[in-house]
Design a protein around this motif. Structure first.
Motif, PDB file in Angstrom:
ATOM      1  N   PRO A   1      -1.076   6.387   2.905  1.00  0.00           N
ATOM      2  CA  PRO A   1      -2.058   6.969   2.046  1.00  0.00           C
ATOM      3  C   PRO A   1      -3.065   7.443   2.937  1.00  0.00           C
ATOM      4  O   PRO A   1      -3.558   6.630   3.852  1.00  0.00           O
ATOM      5  CB  PRO A   1      -2.453   5.905   0.959  1.00  0.00           C
ATOM      6  CG  PRO A   1      -1.447   4.908   1.349  1.00  0.00           C
ATOM      7  CD  PRO A   1      -0.595   5.082   2.464  1.00  0.00           C
ATOM      8  N   ALA A   2      -3.884   8.386   2.818  1.00  0.00           N
ATOM      9  CA  ALA A   2      -5.220   8.825   3.403  1.00  0.00           C
ATOM     10  C   ALA A   2      -5.966   7.660   3.479  1.00  0.00           C
ATOM     11  O   ALA A   2      -6.922   7.519   4.306  1.00  0.00           O
ATOM     12  CB  ALA A   2      -5.662   9.905   2.934  1.00  0.00           C
ATOM     13  N   ALA A   3      -6.166   6.876   2.357  1.00  0.00           N
ATOM     14  CA  ALA A   3      -7.260   5.803   2.330  1.00  0.00           C
ATOM     15  C   ALA A   3      -7.172   4.502   3.250  1.00  0.00           C
ATOM     16  O   ALA A   3      -8.063   3.974   3.527  1.00  0.00           O
ATOM     17  CB  ALA A   3      -7.113   5.375   0.686  1.00  0.00           C
TER      18      ALA A   3
ATOM     19  N   GLN B   1       5.176   7.420   3.542  1.00  0.00           N
ATOM     20  CA  GLN B   1       4.154   8.209   3.456  1.00  0.00           C
ATOM     21  C   GLN B   1       2.817   7.487   3.393  1.00  0.00           C
ATOM     22  O   GLN B   1       2.593   6.705   2.630  1.00  0.00           O
ATOM     23  CB  GLN B   1       4.183   9.215   2.359  1.00  0.00           C
ATOM     24  CG  GLN B   1       3.017  10.184   2.419  1.00  0.00           C
ATOM     25  CD  GLN B   1       3.013  11.324   3.324  1.00  0.00           C
ATOM     26  OE1 GLN B   1       3.980  11.989   3.377  1.00  0.00           O
ATOM     27  NE2 GLN B   1       1.863  11.507   3.977  1.00  0.00           N
TER      28      GLN B   1
ATOM     29  N   VAL C   1       0.828  -1.398  -0.079  1.00  0.00           N
ATOM     30  CA  VAL C   1      -0.019  -0.102  -0.119  1.00  0.00           C
ATOM     31  C   VAL C   1       0.907   1.275  -0.111  1.00  0.00           C
ATOM     32  O   VAL C   1       0.402   2.280  -0.236  1.00  0.00           O
ATOM     33  CB  VAL C   1      -0.976   0.077   1.095  1.00  0.00           C
ATOM     34  CG1 VAL C   1      -2.043  -0.882   1.157  1.00  0.00           C
ATOM     35  CG2 VAL C   1      -0.260  -0.143   2.548  1.00  0.00           C
ATOM     36  N   ALA C   2       2.033   1.249   0.487  1.00  0.00           N
ATOM     37  CA  ALA C   2       2.776   2.336   0.401  1.00  0.00           C
ATOM     38  C   ALA C   2       4.266   1.883   0.341  1.00  0.00           C
ATOM     39  O   ALA C   2       4.902   0.890   0.911  1.00  0.00           O
ATOM     40  CB  ALA C   2       2.797   3.183   1.555  1.00  0.00           C
TER      41      ALA C   2
END
Length: 126
Positions: free
Chosen positions: A55-57, A53, A35-36
């Motif tokens: 993700p906001a999701a 970083q 996911v990152a």
């Protein structure tokens, strides 16, 4: 490899990685999916600063557990079966969880009181 987790600040998961050589990739994995991607910055011989970083999701109601892994995969590749697990991060969000956590804390308090009472009883009979 040795990883020291520095936690999350401003949506960035960071830490310090000690290893002879830097891995090809550091990434956060959720349910088997990358996911990152992380950034490695050299900080001396055998030391790297790790920053991911998030993700906001990822921030949504419920409990989500991310794994930080190091492997020799490339960007876009799924996690390698030979990936090294470095750390775990749990994200908990949402109002329904507040009641669950309060109930769990109340249960732990009750169990602690029971243990204290039994210990006192045991100590008095010895």
């Amino acid at each position: 490899m040795k990883y020291v987790d520095h936690g999350v600040q401003g949506g960035v998961w960071s830490g310090q990685l000690g290893a002879k050589t830097a891995p090809a990739r550091i990434c956060a994995v959720l349910r088997g999916q990358v996911v990152a991607q992380g950034d490695l910055t050299p900080e001396g011989k055998g030391q790297w600063r790790v920053q991911i970083q998030l993700p906001a999701a990822l921030i949504s109601d419920g409990v989500h557990s991310l794994a930080l892994i190091a492997d020799d995969g490339a960007a876009g590749d799924p996690p390698s079966p030979a990936a090294m697990h470095l750390a775990r991060l749990s994200l908990i969000a949402g109002s329904p969880l507040a009641d669950d956590l309060q109930a769990e804390i109340a249960t732990l308090r009750d169990e602690l009181e029971l243990l204290k009472r039994e210990f006192r009883h045991f100590a008095a009979t010895v």
